[in-house]
Design an enzyme around this catalytic site. Structure first.
Site: not given
Ligand code: GLY
Length: 575
Positions: A116, A388, A406, A430, A459-460, A481
């Protein structure tokens, strides 16, 4: 070793050079599986035995399968696919963003790697608030200031310890695709044209994505600067990105556009190997991503709340089953907003909020046939202190890999690093820019997800593997997302509880609820009768466009069934 002679062959297959193309095809038939970037189509499903790759783009899936055929394992294929996506799917594939890998190795080991993005060292909690404390979402979502320190290349090298082939072999297809170009589809042409104004406004040098006349289907996109960046990575490893020429180009881009990423930020970036989240569900074992993804915890909470309920008996997408899943989602997303953040910075009560007792308590105010309310049901009580893209890979040895990666929004920040040819993410959005202020996906957060230097934004992304008898059964994930965890949840429930095949599990209509806003979003082709019944219970229901692009591998009776989502140009390859 990479077959660099392929470059030459690709060059010969360029449109306008038809005679030589025929010669090239004849020559390459005898050597190895060949990717033809000037003639390809998307294949939605394949059933095979030895290995499969599904991704958002046929050329990327083909790059992955080529690596499997050359003796690479699923991790090698996942790396090659991601690098190819960075070229052929610039809206989300990336080297200027970040991602997560979840793998189940043939040894039985489960792995998760976190790459990330991180907030730059000069980032600060209120950096997107103006003098009157008003959020400036344009700055967190567009251009230089919206970018976190990219993690993808560090993540690919961290993943590579589990691969078999030399990295230079894995990156070569991406170099070839960037250098020799590939033919774009009508959808890709339209997407580039649609984003043209942003590319012009948010760049200090004109990127390869901008042409004087509009793009059309069949045009060839060549990315020479990106090819040179990929070659520096091939020749120098991760240092080819985080130091030297590429790092210098990133920092100069930041200086031209008033961004924050410094040379030290790049040198100091590290991917992290984390302990995957593993939990049981109705006799299966789910392996998924831990924090800083919220996705794995949402999935664990949601499935935990469904574990003792016979949702299968309620049947697929009846008002009763949609209501139950909505209420489960409401509670999980309320907890996301309250508790979740980067575990390297904040204490998150993961054990408590995923425990059986807590999840049973959370569902105490669920009333069948009556809409819940996000005003009355917020987060639980804890007493202890898009764009993403996803790819799923499996090989013949039983290694399985799920990767979601993403830039955040489509084309991320829209800023391309001048001279280096790749897009930077807009992942800073985010973070919670201000407590309670929704980000571009409508997600709210609080102090736990506030901006701090070196911190990873929540993040999701939910790359997930479901094991049956400790062997890969499902390999799945999706972009989208905040809709990612609920799409993954529906895919798993569709298979395990509703007994669906892989096609239906991916392609049947989807819905989504995320606590706030207190709305059930349903895809346009969702059953109107069920919508009426949900409204009668008291729910607000809103139609919307597609939800996610789920890639699903299912292993059944030793057959691999790989399905790419019909919502996009996703592609399944295998052999
Ligand atoms: N940028 C989308 C996520 O990481 O959830």
């Amino acid at each position: 070793m990479p077959d660099r002679s392929l470059n030459k062959k690709f060059e010969m297959i360029k449109p306008g050079n038809v005679f030589l193309a025929i010669v090239a095809i004849c020559i390459t038939v005898q050597s190895k599986a060949q990717i033809n970037p000037y003639n390809y189509h998307s294949q939605k499903k394949i059933t095979c035995k030895k290995g499969a790759v599904i991704s958002a783009h046929p050329l990327a899936s083909q790059a992955g399968v080529q690596v499997l055929k050359e003796g690479g394992n699923a991790v090698d294929a996942a790396i090659a696919t991601q690098l190819a996506l960075a070229v052929v799917y610039p809206g989300a594939g990336n080297i200027g963003g970040g991602g997560f890998m979840v793998a189940h190795l043939k040894t039985g080991k489960n792995v998760s790697i976190d790459y990330r993005e991180m907030a730059p060292s000069k980032a600060s909690r209120d950096m997107y608030l103006d003098a009157g404390d008003n959020p400036q979402m344009d700055l967190s979502q567009n251009g230089h200031l919206s970018s976190g320190v990219p993690g993808t290349i560090a993540g690919l090298f961290a993943s590579h310890q589990y691969g078999k082939l030399p990295f230079e072999q894995l990156i070569q297809p991406a170099i070839d695709l960037a250098e020799n170009g590939f033919v774009i589809t009508a959808a890709e042409a339209s997407s580039l044209n649609h984003n043209r104004d942003e590319f012009i406004k948010l760049n200090t040098q004109t990127p390869a994505f901008v042409k004087t006349i509009p793009w059309k289907a069949g045009d060839t996109l060549i990315q020479n600067d990106l090819a040179n960046t990929l070659k520096r990575i091939r020749d120098n490893g991760a240092k080819g990105f985080y130091t030297g020429e590429t790092a210098r180009l990133i920092v100069e881009e930041m200086q031209r556009g008033k961004g924050l990423i410094s040379y030290e930020d790049l040198v100091n970036y590290k991917a992290a190997e984390r302990t995957p989240l593993i939990f049981p569900y109705k006799g299966f074992s789910v392996v998924t991503m831990p924090l800083p993804s919220s996705g794995g915890i949402i999935l664990q909470q949601a499935l935990g709340m469904l574990e003792n309920r016979n949702i299968g008996k309620m049947k697929f997408q009846t008002a009763a089953s949609v209501q139950l899943m909505t209420e489960v989602e409401r509670r999980a997303y309320a907890d996301r907003a309250e508790f979740l953040g980067d575990p390297d910075f904040v204490k998150v009560p993961v054990k408590t909020i995923t425990s059986k007792k807590y999840l049973t308590d959370r569902m105490k105010d669920y009333i069948p046939n009556k809409a819940g309310s996000s005003t009355q049901t917020s987060h639980g009580i804890v007493t202890e202190s898009d764009e993403t893209t996803h790819l799923s890979v499996i090989d013949g040895d039983g290694n399985a890999v799920a990767v979601t990666t993403t830039l955040n929004g489509g084309y991320g920040s829209h800023t391309v690093v001048g001279g280096a040819g790749f897009l930077l993410n807009n992942e800073m959005d985010d973070f919670s820019v201000k407590p309670g202020v929704p980000n571009m996906y409508g997600a709210v957060g609080n102090e736990n997800n506030a901006i701090a230097p070196g911190k990873r934004m929540l993040s999701s992304m939910t790359p997930t593997i479901v094991l049956k008898n400790n062997q890969p059964y499902l390999v799945t994930g999706t972009p989208g997302g905040t809709t990612i965890p609920t799409s993954v949840l529906q895919t798993i429930v569709n298979v395990i509880d509703f007994g669906m095949n892989a096609d239906d599990a991916v392609n049947k209509p989807k819905f989504h609820h995320q606590w706030l806003p207190d709305v059930i979003e349903v895809e346009n082709n969702f059953d109107p009768l069920v919508v009426q019944q949900l409204k009668a219970m008291g729910y607000t229901v809103k139609q919307r466009g597609r939800i996610g692009r789920t890639e699903l591998i299912m292993v059944k009776n030793k057959n691999i069934v790989a399905v790419g989502d019909s919502r996009g140009e996703d592609d399944a390859e295998g052999f």
